[in-house]
Design a protein around this motif. Sequence first.
Motif, short mmCIF file in Angstrom:
data_model
loop_
_atom_site.label_atom_id
_atom_site.label_comp_id
_atom_site.label_asym_id
_atom_site.label_seq_id
_atom_site.Cartn_x
_atom_site.Cartn_y
_atom_site.Cartn_z
N LYS A 258 28.70 22.50 -5.63
CA LYS A 258 29.43 23.64 -5.08
C LYS A 258 30.50 23.18 -4.10
O LYS A 258 31.62 23.71 -4.09
CB LYS A 258 28.46 24.61 -4.41
CG LYS A 258 29.13 25.87 -3.93
CD LYS A 258 28.13 26.89 -3.49
CE LYS A 258 28.89 28.17 -3.14
NZ LYS A 258 28.03 29.31 -3.05
N GLN B 180 39.75 28.88 -10.81
CA GLN B 180 40.51 28.58 -9.61
C GLN B 180 40.53 27.09 -9.31
O GLN B 180 41.47 26.59 -8.70
CB GLN B 180 39.92 29.34 -8.41
CG GLN B 180 40.17 30.82 -8.49
CD GLN B 180 39.43 31.59 -7.42
OE1 GLN B 180 38.85 31.02 -6.50
NE2 GLN B 180 39.42 32.91 -7.55
N ALA B 181 39.50 26.38 -9.76
CA ALA B 181 39.47 24.92 -9.59
C ALA B 181 40.26 24.21 -10.69
O ALA B 181 40.42 23.00 -10.66
CB ALA B 181 38.03 24.43 -9.59
N ILE C 205 33.51 21.74 -6.06
CA ILE C 205 34.33 22.80 -6.66
C ILE C 205 35.15 23.50 -5.57
O ILE C 205 36.34 23.75 -5.75
CB ILE C 205 33.44 23.82 -7.42
CG1 ILE C 205 32.78 23.16 -8.62
CG2 ILE C 205 34.23 25.05 -7.83
CD1 ILE C 205 33.74 22.74 -9.71
N LYS C 206 34.51 23.80 -4.44
CA LYS C 206 35.21 24.48 -3.35
C LYS C 206 36.36 23.63 -2.82
O LYS C 206 37.45 24.15 -2.55
CB LYS C 206 34.21 24.79 -2.23
CG LYS C 206 34.76 25.62 -1.12
CD LYS C 206 33.69 25.96 -0.11
CE LYS C 206 34.26 26.80 1.01
NZ LYS C 206 33.26 27.13 2.02
N GLY D 258 43.72 32.77 -7.39
CA GLY D 258 42.85 33.06 -6.26
C GLY D 258 43.48 32.97 -4.89
O GLY D 258 42.86 33.34 -3.91
N ILE E 134 39.21 23.78 -5.30
CA ILE E 134 39.89 25.08 -5.22
C ILE E 134 40.85 25.09 -4.03
O ILE E 134 42.00 25.53 -4.15
CB ILE E 134 38.87 26.22 -5.11
CG1 ILE E 134 38.12 26.42 -6.42
CG2 ILE E 134 39.54 27.53 -4.70
CD1 ILE E 134 36.94 27.36 -6.34
N GLN E 135 40.40 24.61 -2.89
CA GLN E 135 41.24 24.61 -1.69
C GLN E 135 42.48 23.75 -1.87
O GLN E 135 43.58 24.13 -1.47
CB GLN E 135 40.45 24.14 -0.47
CG GLN E 135 39.45 25.15 0.02
CD GLN E 135 38.58 24.62 1.15
OE1 GLN E 135 38.48 23.41 1.36
NE2 GLN E 135 37.94 25.52 1.87
N LYS F 153 31.73 35.58 -11.32
CA LYS F 153 32.21 34.93 -10.09
C LYS F 153 32.27 33.42 -10.27
O LYS F 153 33.22 32.77 -9.84
CB LYS F 153 31.30 35.31 -8.93
CG LYS F 153 31.79 34.86 -7.60
CD LYS F 153 30.90 35.36 -6.49
CE LYS F 153 31.42 34.89 -5.13
NZ LYS F 153 30.52 35.31 -4.05
N LEU F 154 31.26 32.85 -10.92
CA LEU F 154 31.24 31.41 -11.18
C LEU F 154 32.38 31.02 -12.11
O LEU F 154 33.05 30.01 -11.91
CB LEU F 154 29.89 31.01 -11.76
CG LEU F 154 29.70 29.54 -12.09
CD1 LEU F 154 29.90 28.67 -10.86
CD2 LEU F 154 28.32 29.31 -12.68
N ASP G 141 35.25 32.59 -12.42
CA ASP G 141 36.48 32.66 -11.63
C ASP G 141 36.64 31.42 -10.76
O ASP G 141 37.74 30.90 -10.61
CB ASP G 141 36.48 33.91 -10.75
CG ASP G 141 36.67 35.18 -11.56
OD1 ASP G 141 37.04 35.09 -12.76
OD2 ASP G 141 36.45 36.27 -11.01
N SER G 142 35.54 30.95 -10.18
CA SER G 142 35.61 29.74 -9.35
C SER G 142 36.04 28.54 -10.18
O SER G 142 36.84 27.72 -9.72
CB SER G 142 34.25 29.45 -8.72
OG SER G 142 33.89 30.45 -7.81
#
Length: 193
Positions: A69, A10-11, A72-73, A151, A76-77, A3-4, A6-7
């Motif tokens: 976190k 996605q970033a 990174i979020k 993503g 990604i957005q 999951k990390l 993938d994050s």
Amino acid sequence: GEKLRDSMLQAGIRDPKAPIYFLIARIALPTFLMMFTALIMLKGQKDFTGGQVMVGLLFMGAAGFFIPKLLIKNHIQKRQQEISLAFPDALDMMLVCVQGGIGLEQTISRIADEIADHSDVLAEELGILSAEMGLLSDRRLALQDFARRVGSGAARSFATAMIQAEQYGTSVSQAMGVIADELRMERMSAAEQ
């Protein structure tokens, strides 16, 4: 771990060691901020009580733990928003190419070159998808990797539609047209909101 990873993808962070750096940052940053806060509070001119020092240390430790976190979020957005804005136009161009008789791999490669002026992020992801489709024997795996890497809902819809079109023998161009219309409606409703 998956999951990390993938994050990170996605970033847009493709370094294989990026998850390790992320975990190190989540440990080192709180430690550094807590030591810095303790130094400032204990050596400063104002006297703090033990409770105030503890609250300050806990607050800075929590902030240091969550900052990586949040960064990174946020990244990604931003990437997903840029992809969502450019993807319907890319699908329309793909539709024209597919209806003209060009294969899906060549279409994706050509559109990656064309869309680079409008969206570097989407061009990069489509370029990777094209390379994977050329290298992997199974198209479905390449499309699933694309959806996982990007993503966004647009990429997942595209990958699912292409996999189903290949699996059930339906028209790829018709699926692309429907997805492009849906994405435009989503973009319009988001603008209205």
